[in-house]
Design an enzyme around this catalytic site. Sequence first.
Site, PDB file in Angstrom:
ATOM      1  N   LEU A  91      10.926 -19.810  -5.275  1.00  0.00           N
ATOM      2  CA  LEU A  91       9.945 -19.048  -4.493  1.00  0.00           C
ATOM      3  C   LEU A  91       8.538 -19.205  -5.067  1.00  0.00           C
ATOM      4  O   LEU A  91       8.329 -19.048  -6.267  1.00  0.00           O
ATOM      5  CB  LEU A  91      10.328 -17.562  -4.514  1.00  0.00           C
ATOM      6  CG  LEU A  91       9.373 -16.633  -3.769  1.00  0.00           C
ATOM      7  CD1 LEU A  91       9.666 -16.636  -2.278  1.00  0.00           C
ATOM      8  CD2 LEU A  91       9.459 -15.206  -4.302  1.00  0.00           C
TER       9      LEU A  91
ATOM     10  N   ASP B 271       0.826  -1.213   0.000  1.00  0.00           N
ATOM     11  CA  ASP B 271       0.000   0.000   0.000  1.00  0.00           C
ATOM     12  C   ASP B 271       0.860   1.263   0.000  1.00  0.00           C
ATOM     13  O   ASP B 271       1.969   1.276   0.537  1.00  0.00           O
ATOM     14  CB  ASP B 271      -0.919  -0.021   1.234  1.00  0.00           C
ATOM     15  CG  ASP B 271      -2.065   0.968   1.108  1.00  0.00           C
ATOM     16  OD1 ASP B 271      -2.377   1.387  -0.024  1.00  0.00           O
ATOM     17  OD2 ASP B 271      -2.648   1.330   2.153  1.00  0.00           O
TER      18      ASP B 271
ATOM     19  N   HIS C 261       1.967   3.379  -9.150  1.00  0.00           N
ATOM     20  CA  HIS C 261       1.747   1.929  -9.326  1.00  0.00           C
ATOM     21  C   HIS C 261       2.872   1.304 -10.144  1.00  0.00           C
ATOM     22  O   HIS C 261       3.293   0.176  -9.885  1.00  0.00           O
ATOM     23  CB  HIS C 261       0.404   1.675 -10.000  1.00  0.00           C
ATOM     24  CG  HIS C 261      -0.772   2.064  -9.157  1.00  0.00           C
ATOM     25  ND1 HIS C 261      -0.879   1.713  -7.824  1.00  0.00           N
ATOM     26  CD2 HIS C 261      -1.887   2.785  -9.437  1.00  0.00           C
ATOM     27  CE1 HIS C 261      -2.019   2.190  -7.332  1.00  0.00           C
ATOM     28  NE2 HIS C 261      -2.636   2.857  -8.291  1.00  0.00           N
TER      29      HIS C 261
HETATM   30  C1  IPE Z   1      -5.340  -2.771  -0.045  1.00  0.00           C
HETATM   31  O1  IPE Z   1      -5.020  -1.409  -0.167  1.00  0.00           O
HETATM   32  C2  IPE Z   1      -5.348  -3.427  -1.378  1.00  0.00           C
HETATM   33  C3  IPE Z   1      -4.050  -3.530  -2.064  1.00  0.00           C
HETATM   34  C4  IPE Z   1      -2.901  -3.124  -1.614  1.00  0.00           C
HETATM   35  C5  IPE Z   1      -4.103  -4.167  -3.342  1.00  0.00           C
HETATM   36  P1  IPE Z   1      -6.175  -0.299  -0.276  1.00  0.00           P
HETATM   37  O2  IPE Z   1      -5.467   1.001  -0.423  1.00  0.00           O
HETATM   38  O3  IPE Z   1      -7.143  -0.658  -1.325  1.00  0.00           O
HETATM   39  O4  IPE Z   1      -6.883  -0.442   1.133  1.00  0.00           O
HETATM   40  P2  IPE Z   1      -7.777   0.601   1.948  1.00  0.00           P
HETATM   41  O5  IPE Z   1      -8.816   1.126   1.003  1.00  0.00           O
HETATM   42  O6  IPE Z   1      -6.867   1.677   2.421  1.00  0.00           O
HETATM   43  O7  IPE Z   1      -8.343  -0.193   3.076  1.00  0.00           O
HETATM   44  C1  IPE Z   2      -1.789   0.211  -3.248  1.00  0.00           C
HETATM   45  O1  IPE Z   2      -1.518   1.569  -3.314  1.00  0.00           O
HETATM   46  C2  IPE Z   2      -1.934  -0.415  -4.599  1.00  0.00           C
HETATM   47  C3  IPE Z   2      -3.308  -0.806  -4.939  1.00  0.00           C
HETATM   48  C4  IPE Z   2      -4.346  -0.759  -4.157  1.00  0.00           C
HETATM   49  C5  IPE Z   2      -3.514  -1.301  -6.286  1.00  0.00           C
HETATM   50  P1  IPE Z   2      -2.693   2.624  -3.248  1.00  0.00           P
HETATM   51  O2  IPE Z   2      -3.121   2.948  -4.637  1.00  0.00           O
HETATM   52  O3  IPE Z   2      -3.778   2.172  -2.352  1.00  0.00           O
HETATM   53  O4  IPE Z   2      -1.931   3.866  -2.626  1.00  0.00           O
HETATM   54  P2  IPE Z   2      -2.513   4.901  -1.590  1.00  0.00           P
HETATM   55  O5  IPE Z   2      -3.017   4.122  -0.415  1.00  0.00           O
HETATM   56  O6  IPE Z   2      -3.612   5.642  -2.278  1.00  0.00           O
HETATM   57  O7  IPE Z   2      -1.348   5.758  -1.251  1.00  0.00           O
HETATM   58 MG    MG Z   3      -4.128   2.416  -0.393  1.00  0.00          MG
END
Ligand code: IPE
Ligand code: IPE
Ligand code: MG
Length: 237
Positions: free
Chosen positions: A123, A12, A29
């Site tokens: 892995l 995240d 991303h």
């Molecule tokens: C969890 O992150 C999903 C992934 C990393 C793929 P999110 O950014 O979607 O989670 P929330 O919305 O903060 O709970």
């Molecule tokens: C996690 O990073 C990746 C996915 C959920 C695909 P985020 O896109 O949730 O990044 P933040 O949380 O907005 O910084």
């Molecule tokens: Mg996020």
Amino acid sequence: MNLPRHVAIVMDGNGRWAKKRFLPRLVGHKFGMDALVSLIDACQARGIEALTVYAFSSENWRRPDEEVSGLMNLVLLGVARYLERLAQSGVRIHIVGDRSVVAERVRQAWAQAEARTAGNQGLQLNVAFNYGGRWDVVQACQALVRQGCPPEQVTEEALARHLSLSHVPDPDLFIRTGGELRVSNFLLWQMAYTEFYFTDCLWPDFDAAELDKALTAYALRDRRFGGVKDAAASPRA
Ligand code: IPE
Ligand code: IPE
Ligand code: MG
């Protein structure tokens, strides 16, 4: 050092990483994908057996269309750019999640990644894509019902055999980057006794040194699984 056999990661913070740099979220991303590829190497070098990463949750469809389609395109790009290298390093790829609703071209890329690495012994890399922990439990129940499994044979073992990660032991260590202190519908069943590690580090910045911090923290944990620390010294009933 006591090493986890299986590490599960909520990757995240890509969006915030990009925002800090005045870049579009999708650039975050993209850097996140590169961080993952480096981390796979680091896990292999350390002798970790399985790595499960949360790449797209069943709730991530709630994001703007542009971001969702950008993430789907990133799958195609990632497979084109990195599959061969990963395959040659011995990684075995499994995709876990509901593939029935993702676009055909994405399904094909995932099928290619699985087929190319099917014979590998290194892995075990599980990519959770359109994955939700609740979905996983429900689909396992559906599989048992479909087989005509009688209620008394619905055991923890029977259910676990139908869950998405039946080919690996439960995660020993859960890592979440990006500072949020939640599970966000990741491996709900499998993390019954997993050790949790949270860091403010944003995912694109999570490198081998950050992994080592998490591994060091894990090595200091005292896992009791509901028992007592010194079982031999405890009085027996
Ligand atoms: C969890 O992150 C999903 C992934 C990393 C793929 P999110 O950014 O979607 O989670 P929330 O919305 O903060 O709970
Ligand atoms: C996690 O990073 C990746 C996915 C959920 C695909 P985020 O896109 O949730 O990044 P933040 O949380 O907005 O910084
Ligand atoms: Mg996020």
